[in-house]
Enzyme design. Structure first.
Site, PDB file in Angstrom:
ATOM      1  N   LYS A 114    -101.833 -35.487  44.111  1.00 44.02           N
ATOM      2  CA  LYS A 114    -101.022 -34.286  43.905  1.00 44.02           C
ATOM      3  C   LYS A 114    -101.156 -33.892  42.444  1.00 44.02           C
ATOM      4  O   LYS A 114    -101.499 -34.723  41.596  1.00 44.02           O
ATOM      5  CB  LYS A 114     -99.557 -34.619  44.235  1.00 44.02           C
ATOM      6  CG  LYS A 114     -98.690 -33.431  44.514  1.00 44.02           C
ATOM      7  CD  LYS A 114     -98.661 -33.026  45.967  1.00 44.02           C
ATOM      8  CE  LYS A 114     -97.789 -31.807  46.177  1.00 44.02           C
ATOM      9  NZ  LYS A 114     -97.651 -31.400  47.566  1.00 44.02           N
ATOM     10  N   VAL A 136     -85.933 -20.277  52.050  1.00 48.49           N
ATOM     11  CA  VAL A 136     -86.688 -19.447  53.000  1.00 48.49           C
ATOM     12  C   VAL A 136     -87.875 -18.816  52.275  1.00 48.49           C
ATOM     13  O   VAL A 136     -88.049 -17.598  52.262  1.00 48.49           O
ATOM     14  CB  VAL A 136     -85.786 -18.395  53.700  1.00 48.49           C
ATOM     15  CG1 VAL A 136     -84.889 -19.079  54.710  1.00 48.49           C
ATOM     16  CG2 VAL A 136     -84.953 -17.597  52.692  1.00 48.49           C
ATOM     17  N   TYR A 140     -89.670 -19.135  55.775  1.00 49.85           N
ATOM     18  CA  TYR A 140     -89.719 -17.847  56.468  1.00 49.85           C
ATOM     19  C   TYR A 140     -90.347 -18.000  57.861  1.00 49.85           C
ATOM     20  O   TYR A 140     -89.789 -17.564  58.868  1.00 49.85           O
ATOM     21  CB  TYR A 140     -90.511 -16.819  55.641  1.00 49.85           C
ATOM     22  CG  TYR A 140     -90.806 -15.572  56.425  1.00 49.85           C
ATOM     23  CD1 TYR A 140     -89.832 -14.590  56.604  1.00 49.85           C
ATOM     24  CD2 TYR A 140     -92.050 -15.395  57.046  1.00 49.85           C
ATOM     25  CE1 TYR A 140     -90.093 -13.464  57.369  1.00 49.85           C
ATOM     26  CE2 TYR A 140     -92.315 -14.280  57.811  1.00 49.85           C
ATOM     27  CZ  TYR A 140     -91.332 -13.314  57.967  1.00 49.85           C
ATOM     28  OH  TYR A 140     -91.586 -12.213  58.743  1.00 49.85           O
TER      29      TYR A 140
HETATM   30  P1  NAD Z   1     -91.707 -21.870  48.262  1.00 47.07           P
HETATM   31  O1  NAD Z   1     -91.609 -21.973  46.794  1.00 47.07           O
HETATM   32  O2  NAD Z   1     -92.434 -20.733  48.863  1.00 47.07           O
HETATM   33  O3  NAD Z   1     -90.244 -21.889  48.913  1.00 47.07           O
HETATM   34  C1  NAD Z   1     -89.202 -22.653  48.435  1.00 47.07           C
HETATM   35  C2  NAD Z   1     -87.966 -21.776  48.487  1.00 47.07           C
HETATM   36  O4  NAD Z   1     -86.841 -22.561  48.098  1.00 47.07           O
HETATM   37  C3  NAD Z   1     -88.025 -20.584  47.533  1.00 47.07           C
HETATM   38  O5  NAD Z   1     -87.751 -19.380  48.243  1.00 47.07           O
HETATM   39  C4  NAD Z   1     -86.962 -20.894  46.489  1.00 47.07           C
HETATM   40  O6  NAD Z   1     -86.331 -19.733  45.985  1.00 47.07           O
HETATM   41  C5  NAD Z   1     -86.005 -21.756  47.290  1.00 47.07           C
HETATM   42  N1  NAD Z   1     -85.159 -22.615  46.481  1.00 47.07           N
HETATM   43  C6  NAD Z   1     -85.454 -23.287  45.337  1.00 47.07           C
HETATM   44  N2  NAD Z   1     -84.386 -23.965  44.897  1.00 47.07           N
HETATM   45  C7  NAD Z   1     -83.395 -23.725  45.789  1.00 47.07           C
HETATM   46  C8  NAD Z   1     -82.044 -24.133  45.891  1.00 47.07           C
HETATM   47  N3  NAD Z   1     -81.472 -24.936  44.993  1.00 47.07           N
HETATM   48  N4  NAD Z   1     -81.304 -23.700  46.950  1.00 47.07           N
HETATM   49  C9  NAD Z   1     -81.855 -22.895  47.869  1.00 47.07           C
HETATM   50  N5  NAD Z   1     -83.130 -22.448  47.820  1.00 47.07           N
HETATM   51  C10 NAD Z   1     -83.882 -22.863  46.788  1.00 47.07           C
HETATM   52  O7  NAD Z   1     -92.313 -23.268  48.769  1.00 47.07           O
HETATM   53  P2  NAD Z   1     -92.873 -23.627  50.195  1.00 47.07           P
HETATM   54  O8  NAD Z   1     -94.350 -23.606  50.132  1.00 47.07           O
HETATM   55  O9  NAD Z   1     -92.162 -22.856  51.252  1.00 47.07           O
HETATM   56  O10 NAD Z   1     -92.458 -25.164  50.297  1.00 47.07           O
HETATM   57  C11 NAD Z   1     -91.112 -25.550  50.563  1.00 47.07           C
HETATM   58  C12 NAD Z   1     -91.026 -27.079  50.579  1.00 47.07           C
HETATM   59  O11 NAD Z   1     -91.903 -27.600  51.583  1.00 47.07           O
HETATM   60  C13 NAD Z   1     -91.438 -27.768  49.283  1.00 47.07           C
HETATM   61  O12 NAD Z   1     -90.690 -28.941  49.122  1.00 47.07           O
HETATM   62  C14 NAD Z   1     -92.891 -28.134  49.526  1.00 47.07           C
HETATM   63  O13 NAD Z   1     -93.324 -29.205  48.727  1.00 47.07           O
HETATM   64  C15 NAD Z   1     -92.832 -28.491  50.987  1.00 47.07           C
HETATM   65  N6  NAD Z   1     -94.103 -28.367  51.665  1.00 47.07           N
HETATM   66  C16 NAD Z   1     -94.758 -27.178  51.696  1.00 47.07           C
HETATM   67  C17 NAD Z   1     -95.963 -27.072  52.363  1.00 47.07           C
HETATM   68  C18 NAD Z   1     -96.693 -25.764  52.477  1.00 47.07           C
HETATM   69  O14 NAD Z   1     -97.567 -25.653  53.356  1.00 47.07           O
HETATM   70  N7  NAD Z   1     -96.379 -24.759  51.680  1.00 47.07           N
HETATM   71  C19 NAD Z   1     -96.511 -28.207  52.981  1.00 47.07           C
HETATM   72  C20 NAD Z   1     -95.803 -29.416  52.946  1.00 47.07           C
HETATM   73  C21 NAD Z   1     -94.599 -29.480  52.274  1.00 47.07           C
END
Ligand code: NAD
Length: 341
Positions: free
Chosen positions: A80, A178, A183
């Site tokens: 990572k 979201v 989303y």
């Molecule tokens: P993202 O940044 O698009 O979404 C995260 C959302 O969380 C944002 O909208 C942000 O405003 C919100 N957020 C941040 N702090 C917050 C809080 N205190 N309270 C409420 N909302 C808050 O990221 P993502 O790609 O959707 O990933 C979300 C999670 O899933 C992360 O932990 C990421 O590591 C994990 N993840 C993502 C993927 C992927 O395919 N994108 C894959 C595996 C794991």
């Protein structure tokens, strides 16, 4: 800042600190384990309060990738990277080019992709400097819809195991975050008739899910004590901790965020309280599974593999009951058996 004695150091193979004076890049790459193949895992850009906080994050996240890739049946090791910067930083071109050059020095031992704060377009910029980037436009692309699909199926597996039912219709689900994944997850859950309660720190993201899926919006601090069936953490890690566990009314914790348990003892606490926990790296493997199909991309094959998350989780839940151990322990043991051959 100690590395080898760091509490999150877990025999990582390599930890690389990258700096580029011109662009201001400050990044850390952690390669945890390459037994199963080159390390693969996304890059997170975050305004860390200290270098130590960034190091902790990258050490924990990279270890999680080793376990995630192994249990998903992928021939990939775990790594990572984190970039220490405001996710809204403006000089993205210079920053991600410098990041790409840093990745390139590792000669293919680590492939990066998107994570929180990083988009596919950033990955495409870095890709101009190195072939060792994944989740490219025109190939596997944005992993988020696949992570959301796996998370949705994981929620269904948890409901099936705990209640013996196949449908989420009428169930109340609290979703924290979201963004990219949250989303798409909301869309799946809404289509199946679940009732959504959501929070985020970005109003525009909340407005979108409220309008499109009729979600009820609550303040960030109010998400934990909602009277819901399922709590889905989909923002950042460590939201299952000493403060939040007593607030939970949900009987299932299943979401896409990485490192949901602040400490492993919190998994034990959930078990004691009869709360079924879907181990984070098992339920959120959909995105990396899709990335693993990068060469000769085939969406149908990828989707089929993502769907395996449902059965993997059922197996973890059943073993946890049979052996009276936490679901996280069971998942770790299954993954370790694969990593160590
Ligand atoms: P993202 O940044 O698009 O979404 C995260 C959302 O969380 C944002 O909208 C942000 O405003 C919100 N957020 C941040 N702090 C917050 C809080 N205190 N309270 C409420 N909302 C808050 O990221 P993502 O790609 O959707 O990933 C979300 C999670 O899933 C992360 O932990 C990421 O590591 C994990 N993840 C993502 C993927 C992927 O395919 N994108 C894959 C595996 C794991």
């Amino acid at each position: 800042m100690a590395v080898f004695n760091h509490i999150s150091f877990d025999d990582h193979e390599q930890v690389v600190f990258c700096h580029d004076k011109e662009s201001g890049l400050r990044a850390i790459i952690a390669i945890h384990n390459t037994n199963l193949g080159p390390a693969v895992g996304g890059c997170r850009m975050w305004n860390y309060e200290s270098d130590d906080e960034a190091l902790t994050d990258v050490l924990r996240l990279s270890r999680g990738m080793t376990y995630k890739n192994a249990l998903a049946g992928l021939a990939m090791g775990g790594g990572k990277s984190v970039i220490i910067a405001d996710p809204k930083v403006e000089n993205r071109e210079a920053l991600f080019r410098a990041f790409g050059r840093c990745i390139h020095t590792l000669g293919g031992k680590y492939y990066s992709a998107e994570d929180v704060g990083v988009s596919t377009s950033d990955i495409m910029i870095a890709h101009q400097e190195t072939p060792y980037m994944a989740g490219l436009e025109g190939k596997s692309g944005d992993p988020s819809p696949f992570t959301a699909l796996g998370t949705y199926l994981g929620i269904k597996a948890a409901v099936k195991h705990q209640r013996g039912i196949d449908s989420l219709k009428g169930l109340k689900i609290a979703i924290q975050g979201v963004g990219h994944v949250g989303y798409y997850l909301c869309r799946h859950l809404h289509e199946e008739g679940a009732e959504l309660i959501v929070t985020d720190i970005h109003q525009s993201s909340l407005d979108k899910v409220a309008t499109e899926f009729g979600a009820t919006v609550v303040a960030p601090q109010d998400i934990y004590h909602q009277d819901v069936d399922i709590y889905a953490p989909c923002a950042l890690g460590a939201t299952i901790n000493d403060t939040t566990i007593p607030l939970l009314k949900a009987k299932i914790v299943a979401g896409c965020a990485n490192n949901q348990l602040a400490e492993s003892r919190h998994g034990e606490k959930l078990k004691e309280l009869g709360i079924l926990y879907a181990p984070d790296y098992v339920i959120n493997a959909g995105g990396i599974i899709n990335v693993s199909f990068e060469k000769d991309y085939d969406e149908q094959k990828s989707t089929k593999k993502v769907e395996e998350i449902y059965n993997t989780l059922l197996k973890v839940f059943e073993m946890s009951d049979a052996q009276n151990r936490t679901t996280a322990d069971v998942a770790d043991e299954l993954a370790r058996a694969i990593i160590n051959g």
